[in-house]
Design a protein around this motif. Structure first.
Motif, PDB file in Angstrom:
ATOM      1  N   VAL A 102       0.855  -1.186   0.000  1.00 14.37           N
ATOM      2  CA  VAL A 102       0.000   0.000   0.000  1.00 14.37           C
ATOM      3  C   VAL A 102       0.894   1.240   0.000  1.00 14.37           C
ATOM      4  O   VAL A 102       1.887   1.283   0.723  1.00 14.37           O
ATOM      5  CB  VAL A 102      -0.859   0.032   1.288  1.00 14.37           C
ATOM      6  N   THR A 103       0.526   2.243  -0.793  1.00 17.73           N
ATOM      7  CA  THR A 103       1.301   3.492  -0.748  1.00 17.73           C
ATOM      8  C   THR A 103       0.754   4.380   0.356  1.00 17.73           C
ATOM      9  O   THR A 103      -0.456   4.534   0.513  1.00 17.73           O
ATOM     10  CB  THR A 103       1.236   4.275  -2.077  1.00 17.73           C
ATOM     11  N   THR A 118      -1.476   7.341  -0.630  1.00 19.10           N
ATOM     12  CA  THR A 118      -2.877   6.979  -0.889  1.00 19.10           C
ATOM     13  C   THR A 118      -3.663   6.930   0.415  1.00 19.10           C
ATOM     14  O   THR A 118      -4.774   7.455   0.502  1.00 19.10           O
ATOM     15  CB  THR A 118      -2.957   5.582  -1.551  1.00 19.10           C
ATOM     16  N   LEU A 119      -3.068   6.296   1.413  1.00 18.41           N
ATOM     17  CA  LEU A 119      -3.740   6.195   2.717  1.00 18.41           C
ATOM     18  C   LEU A 119      -4.111   7.582   3.222  1.00 18.41           C
ATOM     19  O   LEU A 119      -5.246   7.825   3.638  1.00 18.41           O
ATOM     20  CB  LEU A 119      -2.818   5.531   3.748  1.00 18.41           C
ATOM     21  N   LYS A 164      -6.801   9.412   1.061  1.00 15.95           N
ATOM     22  CA  LYS A 164      -8.153   8.868   1.269  1.00 15.95           C
ATOM     23  C   LYS A 164      -8.725   9.288   2.623  1.00 15.95           C
ATOM     24  O   LYS A 164      -9.906   9.607   2.742  1.00 15.95           O
ATOM     25  CB  LYS A 164      -8.128   7.341   1.164  1.00 15.95           C
ATOM     26  N   LEU A 173       6.702   1.641   0.556  1.00 16.88           N
ATOM     27  CA  LEU A 173       5.354   1.092   0.689  1.00 16.88           C
ATOM     28  C   LEU A 173       5.240   0.376   2.030  1.00 16.88           C
ATOM     29  O   LEU A 173       6.244   0.024   2.635  1.00 16.88           O
ATOM     30  CB  LEU A 173       5.098   0.077  -0.431  1.00 16.88           C
ATOM     31  N   ASP A 190       3.228  -3.000   3.938  1.00 20.02           N
ATOM     32  CA  ASP A 190       2.472  -4.208   3.661  1.00 20.02           C
ATOM     33  C   ASP A 190       1.257  -4.166   4.585  1.00 20.02           C
ATOM     34  O   ASP A 190       1.411  -4.203   5.797  1.00 20.02           O
ATOM     35  CB  ASP A 190       3.356  -5.424   3.992  1.00 20.02           C
ATOM     36  N   ASP A 224      -3.436  -3.766   5.043  1.00 18.88           N
ATOM     37  CA  ASP A 224      -4.798  -3.790   4.547  1.00 18.88           C
ATOM     38  C   ASP A 224      -5.256  -2.338   4.412  1.00 18.88           C
ATOM     39  O   ASP A 224      -5.414  -1.630   5.406  1.00 18.88           O
ATOM     40  CB  ASP A 224      -5.678  -4.553   5.537  1.00 18.88           C
ATOM     41  N   GLU A 225      -5.446  -1.905   3.165  1.00 16.81           N
ATOM     42  CA  GLU A 225      -5.685  -0.487   2.921  1.00 16.81           C
ATOM     43  C   GLU A 225      -6.899   0.036   3.685  1.00 16.81           C
ATOM     44  O   GLU A 225      -6.846   1.080   4.330  1.00 16.81           O
ATOM     45  CB  GLU A 225      -5.851  -0.234   1.411  1.00 16.81           C
ATOM     46  N   LEU A 284      -6.275   0.461   7.396  1.00 19.03           N
ATOM     47  CA  LEU A 284      -5.258   1.485   7.652  1.00 19.03           C
ATOM     48  C   LEU A 284      -5.846   2.881   7.434  1.00 19.03           C
ATOM     49  O   LEU A 284      -5.571   3.808   8.197  1.00 19.03           O
ATOM     50  CB  LEU A 284      -4.032   1.283   6.753  1.00 19.03           C
ATOM     51  N   VAL A 285      -6.669   3.027   6.392  1.00 18.19           N
ATOM     52  CA  VAL A 285      -7.336   4.320   6.175  1.00 18.19           C
ATOM     53  C   VAL A 285      -8.234   4.624   7.373  1.00 18.19           C
ATOM     54  O   VAL A 285      -8.218   5.738   7.910  1.00 18.19           O
ATOM     55  CB  VAL A 285      -8.158   4.323   4.860  1.00 18.19           C
ATOM     56  N   HIS A 292      -0.703  -4.524  12.175  1.00 15.46           N
ATOM     57  CA  HIS A 292       0.253  -4.307  11.090  1.00 15.46           C
ATOM     58  C   HIS A 292       1.690  -4.280  11.611  1.00 15.46           C
ATOM     59  O   HIS A 292       2.577  -3.737  10.952  1.00 15.46           O
ATOM     60  CB  HIS A 292      -0.052  -2.990  10.366  1.00 15.46           C
TER      61      HIS A 292
END
Ligand SMILES: Nc1ncnc2c1ncn2[C@@H]1O[C@H](COP(=O)(O)OP(=O)(O)OP(=O)(O)O)[C@@H](O)[C@H]1O
Ligand SMILES: [Mg+2]
Length: 342
Positions: A176-177, A180-181, A184, A210, A212, A214-215, A218-219, A300
């Motif tokens: 996951v980047t 992005t997190l 979002k 990045l 590793d 779960d997007e 994490l968001v 995580h």
């Protein structure tokens, strides 16, 4: 080692100097096998250094030769007591986990279902009586509906916390980047921030690797932190989100200039249902956001910490392990993001 493996004793007495294998090695191996086994070093070479070294490797205590039977008895008793306490702690922790799981089942069956039924019946009753209800009776119905909806919402959040299933989250891990997190999370909080005239600033230090994970969860974790920052900010405040890579981990920090957290509250804010001193009534929460966040971050293999000063603001820091050599594998990604934001 053979005896230890076969009999799994409570306490092991180890010499440091032995032919073939050193006592340090034995202590390490026993620790790997079962860390609750108490190892006590007996040696004639009782220097402070080797004592310290043995303790570092996991030995419980040190008994220099020569010793009296009474000394041996005493240290054995203490060793046994220590093992009993450790085992008790482990059992308690396991029990707590089981309670948590049972609690989820109890809450959902014994509370959520009947409450849902009451809500449905209330809707039905109101519809049937609608033509006959006076204004004040209608207000009463509204109040009941609101209270029930609030309760159901609370139970849902509750279940979400209890059911943050670490194993399930881990099954859906993918690269996951971090940018992005953050974008979002900010996107979903922006309306709240705009309403409160709180400015959200973002700054990335490239290159950023990045993680590793779960997007979705994490968001959600970030949303909790950033929404707190907005919620506990004053009108016109500022929230700064920073992300950078530090060796093998990615550090995301969220700093606000809000009301801050008192020293008495600080140790407890990551606990379930802990909401600090009453703030503005409209901004009260259930005190679960940070508990959920901590659980997600820990699932995580990350950590979360906080620093705060009343009246000046708070800073939350989430540290997540970076995907190995993700920076080196993705040089163009980092560079692109960098030029995009300029
Ligand atoms: N950025 C912050 N500034 C000041 N206080 C904070 C901040 N973040 C958390 N707190 C304090 O920590 C408490 C716990 O936070 P948490 O997010 O767990 O619960 P909440 O915001 O009250 O409710 P919920 O998030 O469940 O809606 C809050 O009630 C608040 O007192
Ligand atoms: Mg919150």
């Amino acid at each position: 080692m053979k005896i230890v493996r076969e009999s799994l004793p409570d306490v092991v007495f180890v010499d440091l100097k032995m032919p073939g294998v050193s006592g340090f090695e034995v202590i390490e191996k026993i620790n790997l096998l079962d860390p609750t086994i108490v190892t006590i070093v007996i040696t004639g070479y009782a220097t402070v250094n080797s004592a310290v070294e043995a303790m570092k490797k996991g030995a419980y205590d040190f008994l220099p030769k020569p010793f009296t039977p009474e000394e041996l008895r005493l240290i054995t008793q203490r060793g046994l007591e220590k093992r009993r306490l450790v085992q008790e702690t482990i059992a308690l922790r396991r029990e707590k986990e089981m309670l948590r799981e049972h609690f989820a089942a109890i809450v959902s069956h014994e509370l959520k279902s009947p409450l849902g039924a009451i809500q449905q019946n209330l809707f039905g009753l109101e519809a049937e009586l609608s033509s006959k209800l006076t204004e004040s009776q209608k207000t009463l119905f509204e109040r009941m509906k609101c209270r029930i909806a609030d309760l159901l919402k609370l139970i849902h959040t509750w279940l979400r916390v209890i059911l943050v299933d670490i194993k399930k989250i881990k099954e859906s891990f993918a690269p996951v980047t971090v940018t992005t997190l953050i974008s979002k999370a900010v996107e979903s909080i922006q309306p709240h921030a705009t309403r409160k005239e709180v400015e959200i600033l973002i700054s990335y230090e490239e290159p950023l690797g990045l993680v590793d994970g779960d997007e979705g969860t994490l968001v959600a974790a970030l949303v909790n932190i950033v929404s707190n920052a907005v919620k506990y900010s004053r009108l016109g405040g500022k929230v700064l989100i920073k992300a950078k890579q530090e060796e093998n981990s990615i550090l995301i920090s969220v700093t606000d200039t809000g009301v801050g957290i008192s020293e008495e509250d600080l140790p407890y804010i990551f606990g379930d249902f802990y909401a600090g001193k009453p703030g503005p009534a409209a901004e009260r929460g259930s005190g679960l956001g940070l508990a959920i966040t901590r659980r997600i971050v820990e699932a995580h293999n990350g950590s979360i910490s906080v620093e705060s000063e009343v009246g000046r603001g708070s800073a939350f820091a989430i540290r997540l392990p970076a995907l190995k050599s993700s920076v080196h594998n993705q040089p163009s990604l980092g560079a692109e993001t960098y030029s995009d934001s300029h």
